[in-house]
Design an enzyme around this catalytic site. Structure first.
Site, short mmCIF file in Angstrom:
data_model
loop_
_atom_site.label_atom_id
_atom_site.label_comp_id
_atom_site.label_asym_id
_atom_site.label_seq_id
_atom_site.Cartn_x
_atom_site.Cartn_y
_atom_site.Cartn_z
N SER A 136 0.85 -1.19 0.00
CA SER A 136 0.00 0.00 0.00
C SER A 136 0.88 1.23 0.00
O SER A 136 1.99 1.22 0.52
CB SER A 136 -0.89 0.01 1.24
OG SER A 136 -1.63 1.21 1.32
N GLY A 137 0.35 2.30 -0.55
CA GLY A 137 1.03 3.59 -0.47
C GLY A 137 0.32 4.51 0.50
O GLY A 137 0.66 5.69 0.62
N PHE B 178 -8.76 8.46 9.31
CA PHE B 178 -8.69 8.81 7.89
C PHE B 178 -9.84 8.10 7.19
O PHE B 178 -10.61 7.37 7.80
CB PHE B 178 -7.33 8.43 7.30
CG PHE B 178 -7.01 6.96 7.34
CD1 PHE B 178 -7.20 6.16 6.22
CD2 PHE B 178 -6.51 6.38 8.49
CE1 PHE B 178 -6.91 4.81 6.26
CE2 PHE B 178 -6.21 5.02 8.54
CZ PHE B 178 -6.41 4.24 7.42
N TYR C 6 -13.25 7.18 5.88
CA TYR C 6 -14.63 7.46 6.28
C TYR C 6 -14.79 7.58 7.80
O TYR C 6 -15.91 7.73 8.29
CB TYR C 6 -15.55 6.35 5.75
CG TYR C 6 -15.58 6.27 4.24
CD1 TYR C 6 -16.51 6.99 3.49
CD2 TYR C 6 -14.67 5.48 3.54
CE1 TYR C 6 -16.54 6.93 2.10
CE2 TYR C 6 -14.68 5.41 2.15
CZ TYR C 6 -15.62 6.13 1.44
OH TYR C 6 -15.64 6.07 0.06
N ASP D 223 -7.21 -5.27 1.63
CA ASP D 223 -8.21 -4.61 0.81
C ASP D 223 -9.36 -4.36 1.76
O ASP D 223 -9.80 -5.27 2.47
CB ASP D 223 -8.63 -5.43 -0.40
CG ASP D 223 -9.24 -4.54 -1.48
OD1 ASP D 223 -8.73 -3.41 -1.67
OD2 ASP D 223 -10.21 -4.95 -2.13
N ALA E 104 -0.43 6.27 3.73
CA ALA E 104 0.34 6.59 4.94
C ALA E 104 -0.43 6.22 6.20
O ALA E 104 0.17 5.79 7.19
CB ALA E 104 0.69 8.07 4.95
N GLY E 105 -1.74 6.39 6.18
CA GLY E 105 -2.56 6.04 7.35
C GLY E 105 -2.50 4.55 7.65
O GLY E 105 -2.35 4.15 8.81
#
Length: 199
Positions: free
Chosen positions: A12-13, A157, A159, A73, A15-16
């Site tokens: 993943s990219g 972050f 929703y 995911d 950051a959270g």
């Protein structure tokens, strides 16, 4: 699992997500590295399910990094919208550019006037030891809540500011990090993953 990895790459990219997974793996002395550290290109996510997309991302990251890889995911599923946005949560309002604010506004607009505000966060984690791992480890977590029409809180972050948890009387973005790390969909999926990894 026969031996504990010292490092894994997170496919993943975001950051959270990197911070959240880094915190969750820290007690096990496992360093979580972002795929950007290896120059890994973004993996296509053409599949209709969380599991298939997570598996594709994990294999992709393991192939390019040579390390064990973890992919998630995840998304939010609204009951009144037949589970939408689901796998499309990150890009619900489009890609130009991806925006939490735009995604939240789109989902909020679609839930206006709906009697059923129940929704859930879903997280599917897939861990592969190497790119051709014939036995990927799959774990799932589901966090039930309600859509809140007004965003509240800063600690989160996606929703989170709209995801209301009646048992806490708060949104996910208002929860303490410790509580979120214990109860979230990612925390639930990770707890299952750690049991399966036997760390």
């Amino acid at each position: 699992m026969s031996e504990k990895p010292e490092k894994i790459v997170l496919a993943s990219g975001n950051a959270g997500k990197l911070e959240e997974f880094g915190n969750l793996f820290k007690p096990y002395s496992i360093t979580v590295l972002p795929q950007s550290a290896f120059g890994i290109p973004e993996c296509p996510e053409p599949y209709p399910t969380f599991v298939e997309n997570a598996l594709a991302k994990a294999r992709h990251a393991a192939k390019y990094s040579g390390l064990p890889a973890l992919a998630d995911d995840s998304g939010i599923c609204a009951a009144a919208l037949n589970g939408a946005p689901g796998i499309h949560s990150a890009r619900y309002a489009g890609d130009n550019p991806k925006s939490d604010t735009a995604n939240n506004l789109k989902l909020a607009a679609e839930l206006v006037g709906k009697a059923d505000k129940s929704c859930c966060y879903v997280c599917v984690l897939v861990f592969v030891r190497h790119k051709d791992d014939p036995r990927p480890i799959i774990a799932e977590g589901v966090w039930h809540g309600q859509w809140n029409d007004t965003p509240l809180g800063q600690n989160g972050f996606g929703y989170d500011p709209y995801f209301y948890l009646p048992e806490h009387g708060k949104t996910a973005a208002e929860l303490d990090t410790e509580v979120k790390n214990r109860e979230s969909h990612r925390a639930q999926a990770l707890a299952e993953l750690l049991r399966k990894l036997a760390l």
